[in-house]
Design an enzyme around this catalytic site. Structure first.
Site, short mmCIF file in Angstrom:
data_model
loop_
_atom_site.label_atom_id
_atom_site.label_comp_id
_atom_site.label_asym_id
_atom_site.label_seq_id
_atom_site.Cartn_x
_atom_site.Cartn_y
_atom_site.Cartn_z
N GLU A 46 0.83 -1.20 0.00
CA GLU A 46 0.00 0.00 0.00
C GLU A 46 0.87 1.25 0.00
O GLU A 46 1.91 1.31 0.67
CB GLU A 46 -0.90 0.07 1.25
CG GLU A 46 -1.81 -1.11 1.45
CD GLU A 46 -2.99 -1.17 0.51
OE1 GLU A 46 -3.25 -0.16 -0.18
OE2 GLU A 46 -3.66 -2.22 0.48
N THR A 47 0.40 2.26 -0.74
CA THR A 47 0.90 3.63 -0.62
C THR A 47 -0.25 4.50 -0.18
O THR A 47 -1.34 4.46 -0.78
CB THR A 47 1.46 4.14 -1.96
OG1 THR A 47 2.63 3.37 -2.30
CG2 THR A 47 1.84 5.60 -1.87
#
Length: 263
Positions: free
Chosen positions: A46-47
């Site tokens: 995830e970003t």
């Protein structure tokens, strides 16, 4: 555009364990295709993209392939960035998200997130499910976010090597597969999370999955608070508490990288 970039390990007190997340504070969200490209470039599960909104922040999460409606570990990492770097000394933050307002509070040992509980319904085993999983489930449950497979042995959960292509076929769209069993090594339950449909063959430690796991184990045991271990190769620990229709997840965060990116 030059923007800060942080990488943190969430749900751990030890660097190189837990779940790595990138956090990118910005003045405004760039176009969706830019955020997808940045998340693919970061190549983490995830970003998180973080934008000020009065005293709060707006927060969005992208895997390397898709935007997701909820991500626990990147929310935990974003809270650490706010309270340790952007506004040092701050004790609480509210994130405005696709899953509603999410509050994170500082604790003596880390941070506590307030997330929505995802309750599940018992379903029949999908055709080919045991073959895809590599083990025979005791029960299968489902909600809007995930399939939940319950096994009877933590050692089997730890040793699973599911067929990722078959799991993807059984979890279309953006859903994933949570696998759990009663705990070992002093934990109340163990789990793993597989989400090839999101571009994540296995997520190391998944806050969102524990929004499904906590109400399941509360219903099964009559308890409300649990010590949990996600038994991926990196591994991570959480304390999970069911509070009405919410789940409180306690965990620690370790900073790994701080710099800037050109977007």
């Amino acid at each position: 555009m030059r923007t800060p970039l942080f990488q943190l390990d969430a749900f751990t007190t030890t660097r190189f364990a837990g779940n790595p997340a990138a956090v990118m504070p910005m003045d405004a969200f760039p176009a969706d295709d830019v955020m997808r490209a940045v998340a693919a470039e970061n190549n983490l599960s995830e970003t998180a993209f973080l934008v000020p909104d009065g005293d709060d922040y707006r927060l969005r999460w992208f895997t390397p392939t898709v935007e997701v409606p909820l991500c626990g570990h990147a929310t935990l990492a974003s809270a650490a960035v706010v309270m340790e770097r952007l506004e040092p000394g701050r004790r609480s933050v509210v994130f405005r998200t696709a899953s509603g307002p999410l509050t994170v509070d500082r604790t003596d040992t880390g941070y506590r997130m307030d997330l929505p509980a995802h309750r599940s319904d018992r379903v029949e085993d999908p055709v080919g499910f045991a073959e895809a999983l590599g083990a025979e489930p005791v029960e299968v449950w489902q909600n809007q976010a995930n399939l939940l497979a319950v096994l009877d042995d933590a050692a089997v959960v730890r040793a699973l090597t599911p067929d990722q292509g078959a799991v993807r076929a059984l979890t279309p769209g953006q859903s994933g597969l949570v696998v759990t069993a009663p705990g070992d090594a002093g934990y109340d339950f163990v789990s793993r999370y597989f989400a090839p449909a999101k571009g994540i063959p296995e997520d190391p430690v998944t806050g969102g999955a524990h929004c499904t796991l906590t109400p399941y184990w509360a219903q099964r045991t009559g308890r409300s608070t649990f010590s949990a271990y996600q038994a991926s190769p990196r591994g991570g620990t959480l304390t999970c508490t069911l509070v009405g229709d919410r789940v409180h997840l306690d965990g620690a965060v370790v900073f790994y990288l701080e710099g800037h990116a050109e977007v």
